[in-house]
Motif scaffolding. Structure first.
Motif, PDB file in Angstrom:
ATOM      1  N   ARG A 254      12.377  38.653 -66.707  1.00 58.94           N
ATOM      2  CA  ARG A 254      13.265  37.873 -66.367  1.00 58.94           C
ATOM      3  C   ARG A 254      14.421  38.211 -64.934  1.00 58.94           C
ATOM      4  NH1 ARG A 254      13.309  33.947 -70.149  1.00 58.94           N
ATOM      5  NH2 ARG A 254      15.157  33.019 -69.284  1.00 58.94           N
ATOM      6  N   GLU A 255      14.833  36.962 -64.400  1.00 60.17           N
ATOM      7  CA  GLU A 255      15.522  37.562 -63.249  1.00 60.17           C
ATOM      8  C   GLU A 255      17.032  37.699 -63.648  1.00 60.17           C
ATOM      9  OE1 GLU A 255      15.424  34.417 -60.310  1.00 60.17           O
ATOM     10  OE2 GLU A 255      13.202  35.048 -59.675  1.00 60.17           O
ATOM     11  N   ILE A 256      17.318  38.865 -64.651  1.00 57.15           N
ATOM     12  CA  ILE A 256      18.606  39.360 -65.102  1.00 57.15           C
ATOM     13  C   ILE A 256      18.879  40.610 -64.588  1.00 57.15           C
ATOM     14  CG2 ILE A 256      19.846  39.550 -67.324  1.00 57.15           C
ATOM     15  CD1 ILE A 256      18.256  37.309 -68.368  1.00 57.15           C
ATOM     16  N   GLN A 257      20.057  40.977 -64.162  1.00 60.13           N
ATOM     17  CA  GLN A 257      20.437  42.368 -63.657  1.00 60.13           C
ATOM     18  C   GLN A 257      21.076  42.917 -64.796  1.00 60.13           C
ATOM     19  OE1 GLN A 257      19.567  43.648 -60.611  1.00 60.13           O
ATOM     20  NE2 GLN A 257      18.373  41.746 -60.271  1.00 60.13           N
ATOM     21  N   ILE A 258      20.628  44.137 -65.178  1.00 57.24           N
ATOM     22  CA  ILE A 258      21.348  45.089 -66.162  1.00 57.24           C
ATOM     23  C   ILE A 258      22.097  46.076 -65.421  1.00 57.24           C
ATOM     24  CG2 ILE A 258      20.667  46.494 -68.144  1.00 57.24           C
ATOM     25  CD1 ILE A 258      17.938  45.085 -68.275  1.00 57.24           C
ATOM     26  N   PRO A 259      23.049  46.417 -65.860  1.00 51.00           N
ATOM     27  CA  PRO A 259      24.167  45.486 -66.661  1.00 51.00           C
ATOM     28  C   PRO A 259      24.968  44.561 -66.043  1.00 51.00           C
ATOM     29  CG  PRO A 259      24.966  47.805 -65.873  1.00 51.00           C
ATOM     30  CD  PRO A 259      23.843  47.659 -65.374  1.00 51.00           C
ATOM     31  N   ASN A 260      24.841  44.437 -64.939  1.00 49.89           N
ATOM     32  CA  ASN A 260      25.873  43.153 -64.307  1.00 49.89           C
ATOM     33  C   ASN A 260      25.870  42.107 -65.068  1.00 49.89           C
ATOM     34  OD1 ASN A 260      26.373  45.281 -62.583  1.00 49.89           O
ATOM     35  ND2 ASN A 260      24.971  44.607 -61.082  1.00 49.89           N
ATOM     36  N   ASP A 261      24.706  41.563 -65.258  1.00 45.15           N
ATOM     37  CA  ASP A 261      24.430  40.218 -66.068  1.00 45.15           C
ATOM     38  C   ASP A 261      24.696  40.251 -67.481  1.00 45.15           C
ATOM     39  OD1 ASP A 261      24.184  38.844 -63.446  1.00 45.15           O
ATOM     40  OD2 ASP A 261      21.902  39.206 -63.493  1.00 45.15           O
ATOM     41  N   ILE A 262      23.950  41.329 -68.103  1.00 44.41           N
ATOM     42  CA  ILE A 262      23.785  41.615 -69.479  1.00 44.41           C
ATOM     43  C   ILE A 262      23.687  42.931 -69.597  1.00 44.41           C
ATOM     44  CG2 ILE A 262      22.827  41.285 -71.655  1.00 44.41           C
ATOM     45  CD1 ILE A 262      21.619  38.450 -70.582  1.00 44.41           C
ATOM     46  N   ALA A 263      24.597  43.642 -70.473  1.00 46.55           N
ATOM     47  CA  ALA A 263      24.579  44.940 -70.661  1.00 46.55           C
ATOM     48  C   ALA A 263      24.016  44.978 -72.337  1.00 46.55           C
ATOM     49  CB  ALA A 263      26.072  45.488 -70.726  1.00 46.55           C
ATOM     50  N   VAL A 264      23.248  46.051 -72.467  1.00 49.79           N
ATOM     51  CA  VAL A 264      22.548  46.310 -73.712  1.00 49.79           C
ATOM     52  C   VAL A 264      22.958  47.545 -74.253  1.00 49.79           C
ATOM     53  CG1 VAL A 264      20.275  46.352 -75.011  1.00 49.79           C
ATOM     54  CG2 VAL A 264      20.748  44.718 -73.079  1.00 49.79           C
ATOM     55  N   THR A 265      23.215  47.672 -75.514  1.00 49.01           N
ATOM     56  CA  THR A 265      23.546  49.030 -76.177  1.00 49.01           C
ATOM     57  C   THR A 265      22.791  49.192 -77.432  1.00 49.01           C
ATOM     58  OG1 THR A 265      25.390  48.290 -77.526  1.00 49.01           O
ATOM     59  CG2 THR A 265      25.960  49.033 -75.180  1.00 49.01           C
ATOM     60  N   GLY A 266      22.551  50.199 -78.049  1.00 51.86           N
ATOM     61  CA  GLY A 266      21.792  50.740 -79.248  1.00 51.86           C
ATOM     62  C   GLY A 266      22.634  51.390 -80.026  1.00 51.86           C
ATOM     63  N   PHE A 267      21.704  52.039 -81.055  1.00 54.04           N
ATOM     64  CA  PHE A 267      22.568  53.094 -82.032  1.00 54.04           C
ATOM     65  C   PHE A 267      21.254  54.095 -82.415  1.00 54.04           C
ATOM     66  CE2 PHE A 267      24.553  54.845 -85.635  1.00 54.04           C
ATOM     67  CZ  PHE A 267      25.574  54.698 -85.492  1.00 54.04           C
ATOM     68  N   ASP A 268      21.438  55.216 -82.116  1.00 49.53           N
ATOM     69  CA  ASP A 268      20.645  56.417 -82.833  1.00 49.53           C
ATOM     70  C   ASP A 268      20.432  57.283 -81.812  1.00 49.53           C
ATOM     71  OD1 ASP A 268      20.044  55.566 -85.513  1.00 49.53           O
ATOM     72  OD2 ASP A 268      18.562  54.090 -84.790  1.00 49.53           O
ATOM     73  N   ASP A 269      20.420  56.995 -80.602  1.00 50.68           N
ATOM     74  CA  ASP A 269      19.895  57.974 -79.449  1.00 50.68           C
ATOM     75  C   ASP A 269      18.451  58.452 -79.828  1.00 50.68           C
ATOM     76  OD1 ASP A 269      20.100  59.044 -76.925  1.00 50.68           O
ATOM     77  OD2 ASP A 269      21.095  60.791 -77.742  1.00 50.68           O
ATOM     78  N   LEU A 270      17.586  57.701 -79.861  1.00 52.90           N
ATOM     79  CA  LEU A 270      16.155  58.392 -80.019  1.00 52.90           C
ATOM     80  C   LEU A 270      15.689  59.090 -79.062  1.00 52.90           C
ATOM     81  CD1 LEU A 270      14.297  54.759 -81.271  1.00 52.90           C
ATOM     82  CD2 LEU A 270      15.402  56.821 -82.625  1.00 52.90           C
ATOM     83  N   PRO A 271      15.049  60.282 -79.280  1.00 48.76           N
ATOM     84  CA  PRO A 271      14.447  61.565 -78.226  1.00 48.76           C
ATOM     85  C   PRO A 271      13.462  60.611 -77.354  1.00 48.76           C
ATOM     86  CG  PRO A 271      14.522  62.313 -80.350  1.00 48.76           C
ATOM     87  CD  PRO A 271      14.738  60.755 -80.432  1.00 48.76           C
ATOM     88  N   LEU A 272      13.607  60.667 -76.114  1.00 47.78           N
ATOM     89  CA  LEU A 272      12.746  60.649 -74.984  1.00 47.78           C
ATOM     90  C   LEU A 272      12.889  58.805 -74.688  1.00 47.78           C
ATOM     91  CD1 LEU A 272       9.360  62.412 -76.156  1.00 47.78           C
ATOM     92  CD2 LEU A 272      11.214  62.992 -74.421  1.00 47.78           C
ATOM     93  N   VAL A 273      12.350  58.073 -75.488  1.00 41.93           N
ATOM     94  CA  VAL A 273      12.381  56.409 -75.383  1.00 41.93           C
ATOM     95  C   VAL A 273      13.692  55.748 -74.906  1.00 41.93           C
ATOM     96  CG1 VAL A 273      10.360  56.356 -76.834  1.00 41.93           C
ATOM     97  CG2 VAL A 273      12.598  55.811 -77.783  1.00 41.93           C
ATOM     98  N   SER A 274      14.977  56.595 -75.335  1.00 37.79           N
ATOM     99  CA  SER A 274      16.289  56.036 -75.168  1.00 37.79           C
ATOM    100  C   SER A 274      16.983  56.779 -74.020  1.00 37.79           C
ATOM    101  CB  SER A 274      17.052  56.088 -76.513  1.00 37.79           C
ATOM    102  OG  SER A 274      16.490  55.573 -77.709  1.00 37.79           O
ATOM    103  N   ALA A 275      16.194  57.366 -73.021  1.00 36.87           N
ATOM    104  CA  ALA A 275      16.972  57.991 -72.157  1.00 36.87           C
ATOM    105  C   ALA A 275      17.707  57.432 -71.439  1.00 36.87           C
ATOM    106  CB  ALA A 275      15.753  58.871 -71.253  1.00 36.87           C
TER     107      ALA A 275
END
Length: 319
Positions: A254-275
């Motif tokens: 989608r034509e959405i800029q990260i994080p300017n338009d939408i910021a996204v955060t997680g929980f866990d800090d999974l190795p490799l995939v969450s770099a």
């Protein structure tokens, strides 16, 4: 010099094949009970204990700790894989072995394990009173009002994360979580999010999707079917990295800029995939080591208490 004790020596002394010894000490089938017992007796007489598995076989349930999963857990889920790895290391140090048990098999625990660690314990978790009834010593990984437990500081971690987004100018922040038997309002991470937005007078918004297992895939489906959500928010605080990564996959198209338009955060800090993902890092080694220390105390029937494990907010490209 005497010959070292090995699997061939055990087979010779027991009068059985090497394959029978191998299958016995590795816990595999295809060996008769009489042969199995002969192998174990020979191992004991020779003081031969090549692996934790053999120790489990010879000591029975006293050497076994049940790892109790919930209905929502899968052995393949990233978090379960990581916490299991840390618990396994702690168990090995103590000469113990794990036995993964699913919630629907909880009544079998008494036959296979002398104690238990409860993964992903929630408020009013139905597994805990059953374990109390069975008088099995256990430690819950997840904050509780009583008993033995250890848990990451989920409330403060999510609150700090949400406040950081607010300080960066985000005003339409939603919390994303998979539907569960537990009410969203009871979820500790949601409570941390709610505390932050309420403290500055921002509106709350919970986005709840269907899908207990493989949540990244299910959240993708949800956001593809409800693209209007992206017009309603400028930040998404996710209950896990898996959910956050699923949403980021949708945003790629989608034509959405990260994080300017939408910021996204997680929980866990999974190795490799969450770099590149802004997330909250749990200290799983701290959680696992404390869980084992508490379990030792639980077995001794000491006065129970809980341990809060610190977490770390890790700011990266998605915020």
């Amino acid at each position: 010099m005497s010959n070292p004790i090995n699997i061939k020596k055990v087979a010779e002394m027991a009068g059985v094949s090497v394959a029978s010894v191998s299958r016995t000490i590795n816990g595999k089938g295809g060996v008769g009970e009489a042969t199995r017992q002969k192998v174990l007796d020979t191992c004991r007489s020779l003081n031969y204990n090549p692996s934790i598995t053999a120790r489990k076989l010879s000591s029975g349930k006293d050497a076994t700790v049940g790892i109790l999963l919930s209905k929502n857990d899968s052995q393949l889920s990233p978090y379960v894989t990581l916490i299991y790895k840390q618990l396994l290391a702690q168990l090995k140090e103590r000469g113990l072995v794990p036995e993964i048990v699913y919630e629907d098999k909880i009544r079998s625990l008494g036959d296979i394990a002398s104690s238990c660690i409860v993964i992903g314990a929630t408020k009013d978790d139905p597994r805990l009173p059953i374990l109390d009834e069975m008088t099995i010593p256990f430690v819950a990984i997840g904050k509780q009002q009583q008993g033995w437990w250890v848990a990451p500081d989920e409330f403060m971690g999510i609150r700090q994360m949400t406040m950081e987004l607010i300080n960066r100018g985000k005003k339409r922040i939603a919390f994303v979580i998979a539907k569960d038997e537990e009410e969203v309002a009871s979820n500790v991470r949601f409570q941390g999010y709610l505390s932050a937005v309420e403290s500055v007078g921002l509106p709350e918004k919970a986005i709840v999707f269907e899908g207990k297992h493989f949540q990244g895939m299910h959240v993708c489906s949800h956001f593809y079917r409800h693209p209007e959500i992206f017009e309603q928010v400028d930040a998404l605080v996710c209950n896990s990295d898996e959910i956050a990564l699923g949403i980021l996959e949708v945003l790629k198209h989608r034509e959405i800029q990260i994080p300017n338009d939408i910021a996204v955060t997680g929980f866990d800090d999974l190795p490799l995939v969450s770099a590149n993902l802004t997330t909250i890092r749990q200290n799983l080694d701290h959680i696992a080591s404390n869980a084992m220390e508490l379990l030792d105390k639980a077995k001794k029937q000491e006065t129970p208490y809980g341990v809060v494990s610190p977490v770390e907010v890790v700011m990266r490209e998605t915020s």
